[in-house]
Design a protein around this motif. Structure first.
Motif, PDB file in Angstrom:
ATOM      1  N   UNK A  77     -83.223 -16.894  -7.701  1.00  8.94           N
ATOM      2  CA  UNK A  77     -83.809 -15.540  -7.806  1.00  8.94           C
ATOM      3  C   UNK A  77     -83.914 -14.809  -6.473  1.00  8.94           C
ATOM      4  N   UNK A  78     -83.202 -15.298  -5.453  1.00  6.24           N
ATOM      5  CA  UNK A  78     -83.269 -14.646  -4.133  1.00  6.24           C
ATOM      6  C   UNK A  78     -82.210 -13.547  -4.008  1.00  6.24           C
ATOM      7  N   UNK A  79     -82.509 -12.553  -3.191  1.00  3.57           N
ATOM      8  CA  UNK A  79     -81.474 -11.678  -2.641  1.00  3.57           C
ATOM      9  C   UNK A  79     -80.864 -12.456  -1.475  1.00  3.57           C
ATOM     10  N   UNK A  80     -79.535 -12.367  -1.322  1.00  3.68           N
ATOM     11  CA  UNK A  80     -78.876 -13.210  -0.315  1.00  3.68           C
ATOM     12  C   UNK A  80     -78.091 -12.356   0.678  1.00  3.68           C
ATOM     13  N   UNK A  81     -78.288 -12.656   1.955  1.00  6.24           N
ATOM     14  CA  UNK A  81     -77.466 -12.043   3.007  1.00  6.24           C
ATOM     15  C   UNK A  81     -76.663 -13.171   3.648  1.00  6.24           C
ATOM     16  N   UNK A  82     -75.322 -13.016   3.642  1.00  6.84           N
ATOM     17  CA  UNK A  82     -74.432 -14.065   4.151  1.00  6.84           C
ATOM     18  C   UNK A  82     -73.765 -13.646   5.444  1.00  6.84           C
ATOM     19  N   UNK A  83     -73.470 -14.629   6.276  1.00  7.79           N
ATOM     20  CA  UNK A  83     -72.554 -14.384   7.388  1.00  7.79           C
ATOM     21  C   UNK A  83     -71.165 -14.091   6.814  1.00  7.79           C
ATOM     22  N   UNK A  84     -70.298 -13.501   7.618  1.00  8.43           N
ATOM     23  CA  UNK A  84     -68.917 -13.347   7.222  1.00  8.43           C
ATOM     24  C   UNK A  84     -68.189 -14.679   7.422  1.00  8.43           C
ATOM     25  N   UNK A  85     -67.054 -14.940   6.813  1.00 10.58           N
ATOM     26  CA  UNK A  85     -66.483 -14.165   5.727  1.00 10.58           C
ATOM     27  C   UNK A  85     -67.225 -14.450   4.421  1.00 10.58           C
ATOM     28  N   UNK A  86     -67.154 -13.460   3.504  1.00  7.33           N
ATOM     29  CA  UNK A  86     -67.899 -13.552   2.241  1.00  7.33           C
ATOM     30  C   UNK A  86     -67.552 -14.827   1.459  1.00  7.33           C
ATOM     31  N   UNK A  87     -66.309 -15.259   1.547  1.00  7.75           N
ATOM     32  CA  UNK A  87     -65.873 -16.484   0.856  1.00  7.75           C
ATOM     33  C   UNK A  87     -64.565 -16.920   1.484  1.00  7.75           C
ATOM     34  N   UNK A  88     -64.126 -18.131   1.122  1.00  9.75           N
ATOM     35  CA  UNK A  88     -62.844 -18.602   1.658  1.00  9.75           C
ATOM     36  C   UNK A  88     -61.684 -18.229   0.741  1.00  9.75           C
ATOM     37  N   UNK A  89     -61.997 -17.904  -0.525  1.00 11.67           N
ATOM     38  CA  UNK A  89     -60.944 -17.496  -1.462  1.00 11.67           C
ATOM     39  C   UNK A  89     -61.429 -16.266  -2.226  1.00 11.67           C
TER      40      UNK A  89
END
Ligand code: NAD
Length: 342
Positions: free
Chosen positions: A90-102
């Motif tokens: 149930x969290x809002x998430x802030x990610x480092x780049x890159x968003x994903x590997x694929x």
């Protein structure tokens, strides 16, 4: 609104996040996790974060810390599982780049974010560099006319050690994502196809893909040429690349630091073979430009959570920058031009 954040991945980048978070009123880091628990403890001590939950991974941390926000600063290969765990909790998430590997992983995160009714955004801190904001405004004003080509160069030689020296497509996936996203921010244009050649020079200390040249076709038919290397010592460029924008009425260059130059064609005057050109002052930074790297991105993310809006680097938009990276990788592997699919 008071917000509690948990941070996963206490490596080198986590310091910038903790410093930025400390500057945001009403935001408190309540938990830290790292596979290497000693690192999490170290960060807590270094930043005098008292009474924080310390855990080994996102699952342990989310069940004990009950945060509103999850800050994902793990290595790219661990990103998908960490974001997923955050959204499930149930969290809002802030990610480092890159968003994903694929792209499949990125699409999955966009779907999961929507289903969870949460925000997932990505730290594309280069958008929050003053030069990028000023150039975006200059190009929008039409000062150089319709943009027909964009040229970016990135040549540096850092010895990071760690995951970068082992991963596949290190320049494209770990660094060029910044340049591609900044190009989208400055021109407002996405890419429709790409031809890319990727290589690893004999002297490279990276395992694979430390150098690449990519030619993108943009949505309006303009061309974006990116040339870069992460093992090019001497005469280094800025971390933001050096840039040239060619327009119907003139050109804009940026050294990636504080030198932005614009020259436009001056009416019907000729100077020998050439149309005479005059310099134009680039626009200054505006009050609402929202700059300052990680602090800028974190501030926007927290403001969006508080207001129920979407931040600029939300995943469903950032996937367009990732698609440029994945398109370039696919092209390099196939040895031919490929369409960019979101
Ligand atoms: N935006 C920027 O300017 C910028 C700059 C540098 C790095 N980054 C990004 O930040 C991220 C982290 O980079 P870094 O340089 O801090 O790397 P790092 O290797 O120094 O730190 C990563 C940490 O994550 C931990 N970790 C890995 N998997 C985990 C998991 N499943 N659960 C908990 N912890 C886990 C590792 O133990 C390590 O301590 C990368 O995605 C990188 O691309 C962004």
């Amino acid at each position: 609104m008071e917000l509690k954040a948990a941070l996963v991945g206490c490596g080198a980048m986590s310091r910038a996040w903790i410093r930025a978070a400390a500057r945001i009123p009403g935001l408190r880091i309540v938990a830290l996790a790292d596979l290497d628990v000693e690192r999490a403890k170290q960060r807590a001590a270094e930043f005098s974060l008292q009474d924080v939950v310390i855990a080994k991974d996102a699952h342990a941390l989310l069940s004990r810390g009950r945060p509103d926000l999850l800050f994902d600063v793990v290595v790219p290969s661990a990103r998908h599982a960490v974001v997923r765990a955050g959204l499930d909790a149930g969290c809002h998430v802030l990610s480092e780049k890159p968003m994903a590997e694929t792209l499949a992983d990125a699409r999955d995160l966009v779907t999961r974010t929507k289903a969870a009714g949460r925000i997932h955004a990505v730290v594309q801190n280069r958008r929050y560099v003053p030069g990028v904001r000023r150039i975006a405004r200059a190009l929008r004003s039409g000062v150089i006319g319709a943009v027909s080509s964009v040229h970016a160069e990135f040549f540096l030689a850092p010895h990071f050690g760690g995951f970068r020296e082992e991963m596949d497509h290190v320049l494209l996936l770990d660094m060029a994502i910044h340049g591609f996203d900044a190009m989208r921010c400055m021109t407002g244009l996405g890419a429709s196809s790409v031809y890319c050649h990727e290589w690893n020079p004999p002297h490279s200390w990276y395992r694979q893909g430390s150098s690449a040249s990519a030619i993108f076709e943009l949505e309006n038919g303009a061309v974006f040429v990116y040339r870069g290397s992460w093992c090019a010592a001497g005469l280094g460029t800025s971390w933001e690349c050096t840039w040239r924008f060619v327009g119907a009425k003139g050109a804009l260059t940026w050294d990636g630091s504080d030198q932005i130059r614009i020259e436009v064609v001056d009416g019907s005057l000729r100077d020998g073979l050439f149309d005479a050109v005059t310099p134009v002052d680039p626009p200054p930074l505006a009050a609402d430009d929202r700059v300052d790297g990680h602090f800028g991105v974190l501030s926007d993310f927290v403001a969006a959570v508080r207001s129920g809006s979407e931040p600029e680097t939300v995943g469903r938009d950032n996937i367009r920058s990732l698609a440029m990276v994945i398109g370039a990788i696919d092209s390099a592997e196939a040895g031919r031009r490929v369409d960019i699919v979101i």
